[in-house]
Design an enzyme around this catalytic site. Structure first.
Site, short mmCIF file in Angstrom:
data_model
loop_
_atom_site.label_atom_id
_atom_site.label_comp_id
_atom_site.label_asym_id
_atom_site.label_seq_id
_atom_site.Cartn_x
_atom_site.Cartn_y
_atom_site.Cartn_z
N ARG A 15 -3.29 8.63 -10.38
CA ARG A 15 -2.89 7.78 -9.26
C ARG A 15 -1.85 6.75 -9.70
O ARG A 15 -0.68 6.86 -9.35
CB ARG A 15 -4.15 7.10 -8.68
N ASP A 16 -2.22 5.80 -10.51
CA ASP A 16 -1.28 4.74 -10.88
C ASP A 16 -0.14 5.30 -11.73
O ASP A 16 1.01 4.87 -11.61
CB ASP A 16 -2.02 3.63 -11.65
N HIS A 207 -7.53 -4.30 -15.68
CA HIS A 207 -6.52 -3.27 -15.35
C HIS A 207 -5.17 -3.85 -15.79
O HIS A 207 -4.57 -4.65 -15.09
CB HIS A 207 -6.57 -3.03 -13.84
N HIS A 209 -1.30 -3.58 -17.06
CA HIS A 209 -0.04 -2.86 -17.30
C HIS A 209 0.55 -3.44 -18.58
O HIS A 209 0.18 -4.54 -19.01
CB HIS A 209 0.89 -3.03 -16.10
N CYS A 240 4.80 0.25 -10.82
CA CYS A 240 4.36 -0.02 -9.46
C CYS A 240 5.57 0.03 -8.53
O CYS A 240 6.59 -0.60 -8.81
CB CYS A 240 3.69 -1.39 -9.37
N ASN A 249 0.46 1.49 -16.93
CA ASN A 249 -0.77 0.90 -17.48
C ASN A 249 -0.75 1.08 -18.98
O ASN A 249 -0.02 1.92 -19.52
CB ASN A 249 -1.99 1.66 -16.94
P1 HMG Z 1 2.36 -0.45 7.88
O1 HMG Z 1 3.73 0.17 7.95
O2 HMG Z 1 2.27 -1.92 8.04
O3 HMG Z 1 1.29 0.13 8.91
O4 HMG Z 1 1.71 -0.02 6.51
P2 HMG Z 1 1.31 1.17 10.06
O5 HMG Z 1 -0.08 1.20 10.56
O6 HMG Z 1 2.44 0.87 11.01
O7 HMG Z 1 1.59 2.58 9.36
C1 HMG Z 1 2.89 3.06 9.04
C2 HMG Z 1 2.87 4.57 9.11
O8 HMG Z 1 1.98 5.10 8.12
C3 HMG Z 1 2.35 5.11 10.44
O9 HMG Z 1 2.99 6.36 10.66
C4 HMG Z 1 0.89 5.34 10.18
O10 HMG Z 1 0.36 6.32 11.01
C5 HMG Z 1 0.90 5.81 8.74
P3 HMG Z 1 4.04 6.57 11.89
O11 HMG Z 1 3.26 6.20 13.09
O12 HMG Z 1 5.16 5.58 11.59
O13 HMG Z 1 4.42 7.99 11.78
N1 HMG Z 1 -0.33 5.46 8.02
C6 HMG Z 1 -0.99 6.30 7.22
N2 HMG Z 1 -0.77 7.58 6.87
C7 HMG Z 1 -1.67 8.14 6.04
N3 HMG Z 1 -2.72 7.49 5.51
C8 HMG Z 1 -2.95 6.20 5.82
C9 HMG Z 1 -2.07 5.57 6.71
N4 HMG Z 1 -2.02 4.32 7.22
C10 HMG Z 1 -0.95 4.27 8.00
N5 HMG Z 1 -4.00 5.58 5.29
C11 HMG Z 1 -0.10 0.30 4.98
C12 HMG Z 1 0.49 -0.59 6.06
C13 HMG Z 1 -1.24 -0.45 4.34
C14 HMG Z 1 -0.60 1.59 5.62
C15 HMG Z 1 1.01 0.61 3.95
O14 HMG Z 1 1.58 -0.59 3.54
C16 HMG Z 1 0.50 1.37 2.74
O15 HMG Z 1 0.05 2.52 2.83
N6 HMG Z 1 0.60 0.75 1.55
C17 HMG Z 1 0.15 1.37 0.32
C18 HMG Z 1 0.92 0.81 -0.83
C19 HMG Z 1 0.44 1.42 -2.12
O16 HMG Z 1 -0.17 2.48 -2.16
N7 HMG Z 1 0.78 0.75 -3.23
C20 HMG Z 1 0.44 1.20 -4.54
C21 HMG Z 1 -1.04 1.11 -4.83
S1 HMG Z 1 -1.59 -0.51 -5.24
C22 HMG Z 1 -1.30 -0.64 -6.91
O17 HMG Z 1 -0.67 0.20 -7.50
C23 HMG Z 1 -1.91 -1.80 -7.64
C24 HMG Z 1 -3.11 -1.40 -8.51
O18 HMG Z 1 -2.75 -0.42 -9.45
C25 HMG Z 1 -3.60 -2.63 -9.25
C26 HMG Z 1 -2.46 -3.35 -9.95
O19 HMG Z 1 -1.89 -2.85 -10.92
O20 HMG Z 1 -2.15 -4.43 -9.43
C27 HMG Z 1 -4.26 -0.87 -7.65
MG MG Z 2 -1.81 -0.78 -11.35
#
Ligand code: HMG
Ligand code: MG
Length: 308
Positions: A15-16, A207, A209, A240, A249
């Site tokens: 994933r990450d 966690h 990086h 990220c 990481n």
């Molecule tokens: P948004 O644009 O504000 O919300 O996104 P929305 O509801 O308008 O959704 C946009 C589009 O995505 C829509 O499609 C939704 O249907 C669809 P459209 O109508 O335009 O065709 N949608 C989805 N599709 C599939 N699965 C879903 C989903 N939700 C909405 N679950 C939202 C808000 C939260 C959805 C968006 O910002 C998002 O998905 N963000 C994810 C970001 C991400 O994955 N970042 C990386 C992971 S975090 C990380 O790496 C940190 C970590 O490792 C720890 C660290 O190191 O800090 C964990």
């Molecule tokens: Mg991370």
């Protein structure tokens, strides 16, 4: 405090490690990676994310990855879910652990999940409730716990605040995440000293990086404070999408080498993981940034008998 004798390593490479890859990584390759990791003994493999494919295109095949992997009884397969839609897909895919992910920095929260910290908690509440109702494990990840790419310094009180909110949602485990790898052991200790006041130490994880090369030092500092869960990515893959310049990481091989050297039990076979690091970095054309991994690969190659 004595360092733990046993540590849980959560492998987050699928994933990450992969989420930031620009070229779509074939689903079959992701499946093979997860299968090899679970076979190497990881108790927990962070497998994929049910997030918006518009935001993170690399994770668009989440359902197919989950459907294709071979399940091992002793492996927890975790997935990230930002909202109820993601949760429902995760439930249908039979994920074992749901990960909600918030930030200790307002600016990062907006960039990563397009809402404020307070709004994110409101959005996570029904996800947390549904996870519990369905008997799934719930984990909360607190990004930017040691610094933010937009805001810079993040007050320890902001980290504690999110940890308390995640605890109130019923999280079984909470990750203190150094998203951009800026933390040092001093800050790591300050943050863990504070968060252990509000959440059980044995259910907190680190966690880290490795952008500034501090991850192993931070892990050692956290170990000294009794933290016994760490996240790592095989071959040090990753970065990220919402933290420019941040590297992957800490490499799993390096963490395992450290744990082996300290006599800490992980249940994971380092030699096997070194092979997996070579396999995945070669397959996707990325450098293997694990120091221990590269050293052990070079040693294995030089130990092989050569033809005259
Ligand atoms: P948004 O644009 O504000 O919300 O996104 P929305 O509801 O308008 O959704 C946009 C589009 O995505 C829509 O499609 C939704 O249907 C669809 P459209 O109508 O335009 O065709 N949608 C989805 N599709 C599939 N699965 C879903 C989903 N939700 C909405 N679950 C939202 C808000 C939260 C959805 C968006 O910002 C998002 O998905 N963000 C994810 C970001 C991400 O994955 N970042 C990386 C992971 S975090 C990380 O790496 C940190 C970590 O490792 C720890 C660290 O190191 O800090 C964990
Ligand atoms: Mg991370």
């Amino acid at each position: 405090m004595a360092i733990p004798q046993k540590v849980k390593i959560v492998e987050v490479g699928p994933r990450d490690g992969l989420q930031n890859e620009k070229e779509q990584v074939p689903t079959a390759l992701k499946i093979e990676l997860v299968n090899r990791l679970s076979a190497a003994g990881f108790p927990n493999v962070e497998t994929t994310s049910f997030v918006s494919p518009k935001w993170v295109p690399q994770m668009a095949d989440a359902a197919d990855v989950m459907a294709g992997i071979e399940r091992r009884a002793n492996t927890i397969y975790s997935v990230l879910t930002p909202n109820l839609r993601g949760f429902e897909a995760a439930l249908a895919a039979a994920a074992d652990e749901i990960v909600i992910f918030g930030a200790a920095s307002e600016a990062f929260s907006q960039k990563n999940i397009n809402c404020s910290i307070a709004e994110s908690i409101e959005r996570f509440a029904p996800v947390a409730h549904a996870a519990k109702e369905n008997g799934l494990r719930l984990r909360g990840s607190v990004s930017c716990s040691l610094g933010c790419p937009y805001q810079g310094e993040v007050p320890v009180a902001s980290v504690v605040d999110v940890v308390e909110r995640f605890a109130a949602l019923g999280c079984d485990e909470i990750d203190i995440a150094d998203t951009i790898g800026v933390g040092t052991p001093k800050r790591t200790k300050e943050v863990f000293a504070a968060v252990t006041q509000v959440f059980p130490r044995e259910r907190l994880s680190g966690h880290f990086h490795d952008t500034y090369g501090q991850a192993l030092a931070n892990i050692y500092a956290a170990l000294q404070d009794g933290i016994a869960i760490f996240h790592a990515s095989v071959a040090g893959l990753g970065g990220c999408p919402y933290a420019k310049g941040a590297t992957g990481n800490v490499a799993t091989e390096d963490v395992l080498y450290l744990m082996d050297g300290l006599g800490i039990e992980t249940g994971v076979d380092l030699a096997q993981v070194v092979g997996i690091g070579d396999f995945i970095s070669t397959s996707i054309g990325r450098p293997n940034v694990s120091r221990a991994g590269k050293a052990l690969l070079a040693k294995a190659r030089s130990d092989q008998p050569r033809c005259a």
